[in-house]
Design a protein around this motif. Structure first.
Motif, PDB file in Angstrom:
ATOM      1  N   GLU A 128     -32.189  41.559  35.756  1.00 50.51           N
ATOM      2  CA  GLU A 128     -32.360  42.784  36.995  1.00 50.51           C
ATOM      3  C   GLU A 128     -33.471  42.143  37.946  1.00 50.51           C
ATOM      4  O   GLU A 128     -33.885  41.391  37.574  1.00 50.51           O
TER       5      GLU A 128
ATOM      6  N   ASN B  90     -34.313  40.276  32.270  1.00 48.28           N
ATOM      7  CA  ASN B  90     -33.612  40.353  31.463  1.00 48.28           C
ATOM      8  C   ASN B  90     -34.320  40.854  30.456  1.00 48.28           C
ATOM      9  O   ASN B  90     -34.804  40.698  30.494  1.00 48.28           O
TER      10      ASN B  90
ATOM     11  N   ALA C 108     -23.765  40.521  31.368  1.00 46.22           N
ATOM     12  CA  ALA C 108     -24.529  41.033  30.483  1.00 46.22           C
ATOM     13  C   ALA C 108     -23.367  40.363  29.202  1.00 46.22           C
ATOM     14  O   ALA C 108     -23.334  41.506  27.718  1.00 46.22           O
TER      15      ALA C 108
ATOM     16  N   PHE D  54     -27.630  42.936  28.062  1.00 47.65           N
ATOM     17  CA  PHE D  54     -27.690  42.988  29.650  1.00 47.65           C
ATOM     18  C   PHE D  54     -27.674  42.582  30.992  1.00 47.65           C
ATOM     19  O   PHE D  54     -27.971  41.841  30.582  1.00 47.65           O
TER      20      PHE D  54
END
Length: 313
Positions: free
Chosen positions: A59, A65, A51, A56
């Motif tokens: 996920e 992502n 990140a 980010f």
């Protein structure tokens, strides 16, 4: 820090050294040693490391992502977020959210001087390593529990009480944890909480493992290269040409996690993946077995040591 300047040494390829000269190891250092051969007390697989560079964190399955989704859209010249079935880990962003993600992606392109397709390659590689590391660390935890249960390894820790396993309270001095504890259902050796816990209340805090015993059970990984990715931009054909590489790598990681990878040779595995791509994703660019093998060779070797050499280069 940008993808063009990031020092990936601590995240992608920790330096392999001998065990430290101290009598005991923390749970994190022990797990890192078993998984990647680096007895570091640092979190070598922290989603925040991704990140910090890519805005980010990973996920869901760890291979998704939001920045990756947007960079793929931009690399393909698109202007809309993909359909839900194409990115199941994400809900359709609002127009304002879409614009914000696109602006951040454009910021990466501008600050690095790289095009979207090159950034896709780099982010896909780092997410692959993240997923691979997560798998290796999970396997290390199981190996550690098994060794303690089999009485091959002693564990020192402080008995603790509490309903929340991640907020336990110590009840005294460290003792040798009874081996039977490691038969507890859903047992975890959690380096983030620095604790051992399972179903029910209570557990143990600040577990420590004897360095000599850890080294005897899991000796240094001689001759094994650290898990890494090639950060040199890879191109095939025309600039920006779409590929199916991310599909192949995602399926390879899924098969590795499920124990389905063909361990005879990387070429045998590549044939399976090439056929899978043709059958499951007929509208995506095809990939020959040779191309798949070349792309996965280093990652395959990082995971497996084939019992016989392949006749294919």
């Amino acid at each position: 820090m940008s993808p063009g300047s990031i020092d990936r040494a601590s995240f992608l390829a920790p330096k392999r050294e001998g065990l430290p000269d101290r009598p005991t190891l923390t749970s994190r250092a022990t797990l890192n040693w078993i998984a990647v051969g680096a007895a570091s007390d640092a979190n070598l697989n922290d989603p925040a490391a991704i990140a910090r560079v890519w805005v980010f964190p990973p996920e869901g399955d760890g291979l998704s992502n939001a920045m990756l989704v947007m960079l793929r859209v931009m690399a393909e010249g698109g202007s809309a977020w993909p359909l839900q079935e194409e990115v199941p880990n994400f809900t359709l962003p609002s127009p304002a959210r879409f614009a914000a993600i696109r602006a951040r992606a454009q910021g990466l392109i501008d600050s690095t001087g790289m095009d979207a397709a090159t950034l896709v390659e780099r982010l896909e590689g780092e997410l692959f390593v993240f997923g691979l590391r997560r798998m290796l660390l999970a396997g290390a935890e199981l190996s550690l529990i098994q060794a303690a249960l089999q009485q091959r390894l002693r564990v020192l820790a402080e008995p603790a009480i509490g309903e929340d396993p991640r907020a336990l309270t110590s009840t005294g001095m460290a003792i040798e944890v009874p081996h039977a504890v490691f038969a507890t259902a859903h047992l975890r050796i959690d380096p983030d909480a620095d604790a051992i816990y399972g179903l029910g209340a209570g557990g143990y805090l600040r577990p420590r493992f004897l360095t000599s015993e850890v080294g005897a059970i899991w000796p240094p990984m001689e001759g094994v290269e650290p898990v890494s990715v090639d950060t040199t931009p890879l191109r095939s054909g025309l600039p920006g040409r779409p590929t199916s590489r991310h599909l192949i790598e995602t399926e390879f990681l899924r098969r590795a996690q499920a124990g389905e990878v063909n361990r005879n040779s990387v070429m045998d595995e590549a044939r399976i993946l090439s056929t899978w791509l043709h059958e499951r994703h007929p509208h995506h660019p095809p990939a020959s077995a040779g191309t798949v093998a070349n792309n996965l060779r280093n990652r395959y070797r990082a995971l497996f040591s084939p019992t016989k050499s392949s006749s294919h280069p």
